[in-house]
Design an enzyme around this catalytic site. Structure first.
Site, PDB file in Angstrom:
ATOM      1  N   TYR A   1     -10.523 -46.798  71.352  1.00 50.09           N
ATOM      2  CA  TYR A   1     -10.218 -47.037  72.759  1.00 50.09           C
ATOM      3  C   TYR A   1      -8.812 -46.515  73.041  1.00 50.09           C
ATOM      4  CZ  TYR A   1      -9.472 -49.926  77.022  1.00 50.09           C
ATOM      5  OH  TYR A   1      -9.197 -50.369  78.292  1.00 50.09           O
TER       6      TYR A   1
ATOM      7  N   LYS B   1     -13.395 -44.052  73.876  1.00 42.84           N
ATOM      8  CA  LYS B   1     -13.315 -44.523  75.262  1.00 42.84           C
ATOM      9  C   LYS B   1     -11.973 -44.030  75.783  1.00 42.84           C
ATOM     10  CE  LYS B   1     -13.256 -48.695  78.160  1.00 42.84           C
ATOM     11  NZ  LYS B   1     -11.984 -48.465  78.863  1.00 42.84           N
TER      12      LYS B   1
END
Length: 314
Positions: A141, A171
């Protein structure tokens, strides 16, 4: 292990809270049903929107178990928890727990107090956590605005390629389109690149993004699916107009205090997730009334998510 690249919208759910700040897990089945009705394909739980950094290890497990329980028979709905980033031992424990309860993937962000000195150190952190669940897709992330860790993700992919077999993708919550496109093209599209800036979805689509993770998909999923459809059909004028609607909606987040404003939007679609924990500032009752008026001027009711279990209040 075959890693399936994700498609469409994945919501970053708010963690429901009672008035006293304790978890309101009983709301999660209704939350899941609302997302399904609005064609959302998954939930990225305990992330920034889900206040993962404000939850205890026990609470993160409880939230994960609640989502696992109501989605266990739905093979088309992906549930992915953010494990955290600061304490690697906790991250590994949460990853093992996610596998035990049947979640679909896990995500990890950079340590943000003692930060990695370079990309190689970040890759080592990813490798250590990913190795405990070698049969689960592992996502990194990237959100440098919050972590302060801002290495090019193209460099991270080069560092981890071939050494973390279950590394599925990133992400990507940042505005570096050059880096994002390079990641999409890395090794002929080997890794799944999930876009994470709702207000910039249109340019991300133009670069080839196929899936996105975002907080505003909780309460405005139809807007974004209309934007995607307009882009796919070549109607850029309509797509640009819809992106502007998204931007106008998101501007109210900043005007009324930031991330906690998202829970005010949730109230308007009839799903009261409570308030954010300290140190996040919540909206006052007076400001909520002002907020409702401005939301009405956006014609939010024309593009907001539909809630099958409660009446919208707009």
């Amino acid at each position: 292990m075959t890693i399936q690249q994700l498609q469409g919208l994945i919501a970053a759910p708010f963690t429901p809270m009672h008035k006293d700040g304790s978890l309101n897990l009983s709301l999660i089945p209704s939350y899941y049903e609302m997302l399904k009705v609005n064609r959302v394909n998954g939930a990225f739980i305990c992330g920034s929107t889900g206040e993962g950094v404000s939850l205890t290890l026990k609470e993160k497990k409880a939230v994960a178990e609640a989502w696992a329980a109501c989605t266990k028979s739905d093979n088309d709905f992906i549930v992915m928890p953010l494990l955290g980033g600061t304490c690697l031992a906790d991250c590994k424990e949460l990853a093992l727990h996610a596998r035990e309860i049947g979640l679909n993937a896990v995500s990890f962000t950079a340590p943000f107090y003692f930060k990695p000195a370079n990309v190689e150190m970040l890759a080592q952190c990813c490798q250590e956590v990913a190795s405990v669940v070698p049969d689960m897709p592992f996502y990194y992330y990237h959100i440098p605005v919050l972590t302060g860790v801002d290495f090019p993700m193209y460099d991270l992919l080069k560092a981890i390629n071939g050494r973390i077999p279950n590394f599925a993708g990133i992400k990507y919550t940042h505005e570096d389109f050059m880096d994002f496109l390079s990641c999409i093209h890395f090794q002929n599209g080997k890794y799944d690149m999930l876009w994470g800036r709702d207000e910039n979805m249109l340019p991300a689509l133009s670069l080839g993004a196929k899936a996105a993770v975002g907080s505003t998909f909780n309460y405005a999923a139809p807007l974004y699916y209309n934007l995607i459809d307009a882009f796919n059909s070549g109607d850029l004028t309509k797509a640009q107009s819809l992106q502007q609607q998204s931007i106008d909606m998101i501007r109210l987040l900043g005007k009324y205090g930031g991330i906690a404003t998202g829970k005010a939007y949730m109230k308007l679609i009839g799903l009261d997730c409570g308030e954010f924990r300290l140190p996040v500032k919540n909206m006052s009752a007076d400001n909520f009334e002002l907020f409702k008026k401005e939301v009405g001027q956006l014609e939010f009711s024309n593009f907001c998510s539909r809630n099958p279990v409660a009446a919208n209040t707009i």
